[in-house]
Design an enzyme around this catalytic site. Structure first.
Site, PDB file in Angstrom:
ATOM      1  N   GLY A  30       0.848  -1.185   0.000  1.00 26.68           N
ATOM      2  CA  GLY A  30       0.000   0.000   0.000  1.00 26.68           C
ATOM      3  C   GLY A  30       0.882   1.233   0.000  1.00 26.68           C
ATOM      4  N   SER A  59       3.210   0.007  10.433  1.00 16.87           N
ATOM      5  CA  SER A  59       1.793   0.072  10.059  1.00 16.87           C
ATOM      6  C   SER A  59       0.859  -0.064  11.254  1.00 16.87           C
ATOM      7  CB  SER A  59       1.464  -0.979   8.997  1.00 16.87           C
ATOM      8  OG  SER A  59       1.836  -2.279   9.435  1.00 16.87           O
ATOM      9  N   ARG A  60       0.794  -1.260  11.852  1.00 26.08           N
ATOM     10  CA  ARG A  60      -0.119  -1.494  12.952  1.00 26.08           C
ATOM     11  C   ARG A  60       0.478  -2.486  13.942  1.00 26.08           C
ATOM     12  NH1 ARG A  60      -2.485   2.558  12.124  1.00 26.08           N
ATOM     13  NH2 ARG A  60      -4.743   2.909  12.060  1.00 26.08           N
ATOM     14  N   GLU A  84      -1.237   0.380  23.060  1.00 23.56           N
ATOM     15  CA  GLU A  84      -0.538   1.667  23.086  1.00 23.56           C
ATOM     16  C   GLU A  84      -1.204   2.624  24.069  1.00 23.56           C
ATOM     17  OE1 GLU A  84       0.900   1.530  18.395  1.00 23.56           O
ATOM     18  OE2 GLU A  84      -0.654   2.947  19.006  1.00 23.56           O
ATOM     19  N   HIS A 119       4.171   5.600  17.742  1.00 24.03           N
ATOM     20  CA  HIS A 119       3.150   5.660  16.694  1.00 24.03           C
ATOM     21  C   HIS A 119       3.144   7.029  16.004  1.00 24.03           C
ATOM     22  CE1 HIS A 119      -0.922   3.725  15.419  1.00 24.03           C
ATOM     23  NE2 HIS A 119      -0.416   4.470  14.430  1.00 24.03           N
ATOM     24  N   ALA A 153       4.887   7.462  12.807  1.00 25.13           N
ATOM     25  CA  ALA A 153       5.368   7.344  11.429  1.00 25.13           C
ATOM     26  C   ALA A 153       4.575   8.223  10.472  1.00 25.13           C
ATOM     27  CB  ALA A 153       5.319   5.884  10.971  1.00 25.13           C
TER      28      ALA A 153
END
Length: 318
Positions: free
Chosen positions: A146, A230-231, A260, A279, A281
């Site tokens: 993606g 990403s996750r 988180e 988190h 990015a």
């Protein structure tokens, strides 16, 4: 038509949305400052821009379109959204991709050039660094092509690396990528075993949750590095911590974690050769402006009856 905005836009940006709505008909734009306010305003809303907690969606029987403020859909696609076929959801996929690619490379280069020990040594006024690994000429594995994956691949062009990738949709290799395979278990093990560095860029879905566990980490080279931007939840964090402590993996960089903020009792704390970032990015000085412009432009498409950008498959989660 009522357009409900539940997002922290500036006053002048709200004014732009109001003018846009009036230009295409006698449409009302209302702004919610919190979830309780959003619930109260949702009863006659057709469009919801921004946050869409379950309570707000349930309170909106006439809802037809949700524009999410997020690229990742995990945690948002509750049954109140998924089971309503009349509700279309669009996300922010690709909007935060350039900075995501930069962050992936920042983590990867910090790890392979031994910067973490050097930074820590500065506080002690010690002249030392860590183990180094040359990426040029090596193999980079990308899980997901993606926005984050494509931007990470683009930034690999100066390193003369062989790029391998897994993706369920984009099976034709984009420029710079040597081979793309569908994300089967066999292909995952192939990519992990062939790569000197692996960057996880895929969304969190039922299929990708804990897809990298003890067996997958064991398939990687002991000299390899693992990065995820990403996750959280895609990598088994306990297995990763153990792989780092037993030196079955050279290093890892995580911008995302399963919970988180990362809980104090997590086994990741204190794991060697691990860089954790909070988190961020997708962060950028341009993010607020780009987010508004995307919302505004997609709203214009909706009001003109044009196809929306970034319509997701609610069943797949992306």
């Amino acid at each position: 038509m009522r357009i409900l905005v539940y997002f922290d836009f500036a006053a002048d940006q709200i004014d732009q949305l109001v003018r846009l709505a009036r230009r295409h008909g006698d449409h009302e734009v209302v702004v919610a400052e919190n979830a309780s306010c959003a619930e109260d305003l949702a009863s006659t809303a057709e469009v919801l821009l921004g946050h869409f907690p379950k309570s707000v969606v349930v309170a909106a029987p006439g809802l037809r379109w949700i524009q999410s403020h997020s690229a990742g859909m995990d945690g948002f696609l509750h049954p109140a959204v998924v089971e309503r076929d009349e509700v279309v959801v669009t996300n922010m996929a690709g909007l935060y991709a350039p900075q995501g690619g930069e962050h992936a490379w920042a983590l990867l280069l910090a790890l392979t050039r031994g910067l973490l020990p050097s930074i820590r040594s500065m506080a002690e006024r010690q002249w030392r660094g860590g183990r180094t690994f040359e990426l040029a000429g090596g193999t980079l594995g990308l899980i997901g092509l993606g926005g984050f994956g494509l931007e990470t691949a683009k930034r690999a062009s100066g390193y003369e690396m062989t790029l391998l990738a897994l993706d369920p949709v984009r099976l034709h290799p984009p420029e710079g990528v040597e081979e793309v395979r569908p994300p089967t278990q066999q292909n995952l093990l192939w990519l992990l075993s062939e790569s000197d560095a692996v960057v996880v860029c895929c969304p969190l879905t039922d299929e990708t949750r804990h897809m990298i566990g003890p067996g997958e980490l064991a398939a990687m080279k002991p000299s390899a590095y693992l990065v995820c931007v990403s996750r959280g939840g895609i990598i088994d964090e306990g297995a990763l911590a153990e792989a780092l402590r037993s030196e079955r993996l050279a290093g890892a960089g995580l911008d995302v974690c399963e919970v988180e903020p990362l809980p104090p009792e997590s086994s990741l704390w204190g794991a060697p050769n691990l860089i954790l970032t909070p988190h961020c990015a997708g962060a950028s000085q341009h993010r607020a402006r780009k987010t508004f412009e995307f919302f505004r432009d997609n709203l214009g498409r909706y009001l003109r009856g044009e196809p929306l950008v970034n319509v997701i498959d609610k069943g797949k989660g992306y």
